[in-house]
Design a protein around this motif. Structure first.
Motif, short mmCIF file in Angstrom:
data_model
loop_
_atom_site.label_atom_id
_atom_site.label_comp_id
_atom_site.label_asym_id
_atom_site.label_seq_id
_atom_site.Cartn_x
_atom_site.Cartn_y
_atom_site.Cartn_z
N ALA A 222 3.35 39.28 -69.38
CA ALA A 222 3.01 39.14 -70.79
C ALA A 222 3.83 38.07 -71.48
O ALA A 222 3.30 37.23 -72.22
N THR A 223 5.13 38.07 -71.24
CA THR A 223 6.00 37.11 -71.91
C THR A 223 5.76 35.68 -71.43
O THR A 223 5.95 34.73 -72.19
N SER A 224 5.32 35.53 -70.17
CA SER A 224 5.04 34.18 -69.69
C SER A 224 3.86 33.57 -70.44
O SER A 224 3.84 32.37 -70.72
N ALA A 225 2.88 34.42 -70.78
CA ALA A 225 1.73 33.93 -71.56
C ALA A 225 2.18 33.53 -72.96
O ALA A 225 1.74 32.50 -73.50
N CYS A 226 3.08 34.32 -73.54
CA CYS A 226 3.58 34.00 -74.88
C CYS A 226 4.38 32.70 -74.87
O CYS A 226 4.28 31.89 -75.81
N THR A 227 5.13 32.49 -73.81
CA THR A 227 5.90 31.25 -73.69
C THR A 227 4.97 30.04 -73.58
O THR A 227 5.22 28.98 -74.19
N ALA A 228 3.89 30.20 -72.81
CA ALA A 228 2.92 29.11 -72.66
C ALA A 228 2.25 28.78 -73.99
O ALA A 228 2.04 27.61 -74.32
N LEU A 229 1.93 29.81 -74.77
CA LEU A 229 1.30 29.58 -76.07
C LEU A 229 2.26 28.87 -77.01
O LEU A 229 1.85 27.99 -77.78
N GLU A 230 3.52 29.24 -76.97
CA GLU A 230 4.52 28.60 -77.81
C GLU A 230 4.60 27.11 -77.49
O GLU A 230 4.76 26.27 -78.38
N ALA A 231 4.47 26.78 -76.20
CA ALA A 231 4.53 25.38 -75.79
C ALA A 231 3.33 24.60 -76.30
O ALA A 231 3.42 23.40 -76.58
N LEU A 232 2.17 25.28 -76.45
CA LEU A 232 0.98 24.62 -76.97
C LEU A 232 1.07 24.41 -78.48
O LEU A 232 0.38 23.56 -79.03
N GLY A 233 1.92 25.18 -79.12
CA GLY A 233 2.09 25.08 -80.57
C GLY A 233 2.45 26.43 -81.15
O GLY A 233 1.80 27.44 -80.84
N ALA A 234 3.48 26.47 -81.99
CA ALA A 234 3.95 27.74 -82.54
C ALA A 234 2.86 28.50 -83.28
O ALA A 234 2.85 29.73 -83.32
N GLN A 235 1.90 27.75 -83.85
CA GLN A 235 0.84 28.40 -84.62
C GLN A 235 -0.11 29.22 -83.75
O GLN A 235 -0.86 30.06 -84.25
N PHE A 236 -0.05 29.00 -82.42
CA PHE A 236 -0.93 29.73 -81.51
C PHE A 236 -0.31 31.02 -80.96
O PHE A 236 -1.01 31.83 -80.36
N ASN A 237 0.99 31.18 -81.13
CA ASN A 237 1.66 32.34 -80.54
C ASN A 237 1.43 33.59 -81.39
O ASN A 237 1.92 33.71 -82.50
N PHE A 238 0.66 34.51 -80.84
CA PHE A 238 0.31 35.75 -81.55
C PHE A 238 1.15 36.94 -81.08
O PHE A 238 0.90 38.08 -81.47
N CYS A 239 2.15 36.69 -80.26
CA CYS A 239 2.82 37.77 -79.53
C CYS A 239 3.76 38.64 -80.36
O CYS A 239 4.36 39.58 -79.83
N SER A 240 3.87 38.36 -81.65
CA SER A 240 4.65 39.25 -82.51
C SER A 240 3.75 40.01 -83.49
O SER A 240 4.24 40.79 -84.31
N GLN A 241 2.45 39.80 -83.37
CA GLN A 241 1.51 40.43 -84.30
C GLN A 241 1.01 41.77 -83.74
O GLN A 241 0.58 41.85 -82.59
N THR A 242 1.06 42.80 -84.58
CA THR A 242 0.55 44.11 -84.16
C THR A 242 -0.55 44.61 -85.09
O THR A 242 -1.05 45.72 -84.93
N ASP A 243 -0.94 43.78 -86.04
CA ASP A 243 -2.01 44.12 -86.98
C ASP A 243 -3.17 43.16 -86.74
O ASP A 243 -3.05 41.96 -86.97
N PRO A 244 -4.32 43.66 -86.26
CA PRO A 244 -5.42 42.74 -85.92
C PRO A 244 -5.91 41.92 -87.11
O PRO A 244 -6.33 40.77 -86.94
N SER A 245 -5.84 42.49 -88.31
CA SER A 245 -6.34 41.78 -89.49
C SER A 245 -5.40 40.66 -89.92
O SER A 245 -5.79 39.79 -90.69
#
Length: 286
Positions: A222-245
């Motif tokens: 799971a964390t490796s996917a979050c790291t990859a998203l962060e590398a693509l751009g901080a705006q893409f990293n959803f890994c701290s969100q727990t509210d779908p809305s």
């Protein structure tokens, strides 16, 4: 004297029988919260999830709000979702070294429907109602919540990416970029995948830090996917969100990318990419 003794004896016997009857009556009651919970647990042990959930529905609001009851209530919905916690843990532990998390979750829930995913989402919400902060939940609560979130994700993947033959293999026309039920995934369920990964990640982190012995491999994936998203751009990293809305449009797009990935975590399909590279943002339109 003899008459008094006989009378006293009869009185004692009568009193004892009355008390015994009262005690038996108490045990025979089926409508107390405690009796309903006992029955619900029996139902769960038998795999009778509908009956268990029906028994929880009869309990008082105050009783349902108790922490231990919430955990059991969540387990009932997770069971109806299709979660066998031990089996899922064993499946992932045995295969994550050579397989991708999303694909393994999908195959673990072959034949699942969106209704199953909805049950897991309900179970997830019940445990989050104990506390939205992983540090305020017990190791058992966090471990259970993490695997419920994984189960929800697996049910979603099975419902939308393996709907044609239900054989544990991604449909050839599956396209996670498309916001529809076939061959894509509706946005509401994309959002559930995103928060599922985030909840599983934060819950496993807390469980392991407090002495839990399970979930390390799943957490790494799971964390490796979050790291990859962060590398693509901080705006893409959803890994701290727990509210779908609360997920942004960029984060929803990034969740779709994780499903399109066919190298590290995702499902692949007709429109695939390598999450660790630069092709995901190109292959999935805004």
């Amino acid at each position: 004297m003899l008459k008094r003794s006989i009378f006293l004896y009869i009185f004692i016997i009568s009193f004892s029988l009355t008390n015994c009857t009262n005690i038996l009556d108490e045990f025979a009651k089926k409508d107390t919260d405690e009796a309903l919970l006992f029955e619900a647990k029996k139902n769960m042990n038998d795999g009778s999830w509908d009956l268990a959930i029906a028994n929880f529905a009869k309990m008082s609001t105050a009783f349902l709000a108790e922490r231990d009851v919430k955990l059991q209530h969540a387990k009932a919905y997770a069971g109806r979702c299709g979660l066998d916690l031990l089996q899922l843990f064993e499946d992932l532990s045995s295969n994550l070294s050579t397989g991708r998390l999303y694909a393994l979750l999908m195959s673990a829930f072959t034949g699942a429907t969106s209704s199953n995913a909805d049950d897991c989402a309900t179970a997830e919400d019940l445990l989050l109602s104990i506390s939205t902060s992983a540090s305020s939940r017990s190791s058992e609560e966090n471990s259970t919540l993490a695997f419920i979130s994984f189960a929800k994700m697996g049910a979603i993947f099975a419902a939308f990416s393996d709907e044609t033959t239900s054989d544990g293999t991604v449909d050839g026309d599956f396209d996670a970029c498309q916001d529809n039920t076939s061959p894509g995934v509706p946005e509401a369920y994309v959002r559930e995948v995103g928060i599922g990964l985030a909840i599983a990640s934060t819950s496993l982190t807390a469980a392991i830090s407090s002495g839990g012995l399970t979930g390390a491999d799943e957490l790494t994936s799971a964390t490796s996917a979050c790291t990859a998203l962060e590398a693509l751009g901080a705006q893409f990293n959803f890994c701290s969100q727990t509210d779908p809305s609360a997920l942004t449009a960029d984060q929803v797009k990034a969740i779709r990318w994780t499903m399109m990935d066919n190298q590290s975590i995702g499902l692949g399909g007709a429109n695939n990419c390598d999450l660790s590279g630069v092709s995901c943002p190109i292959n999935c339109a805004p």
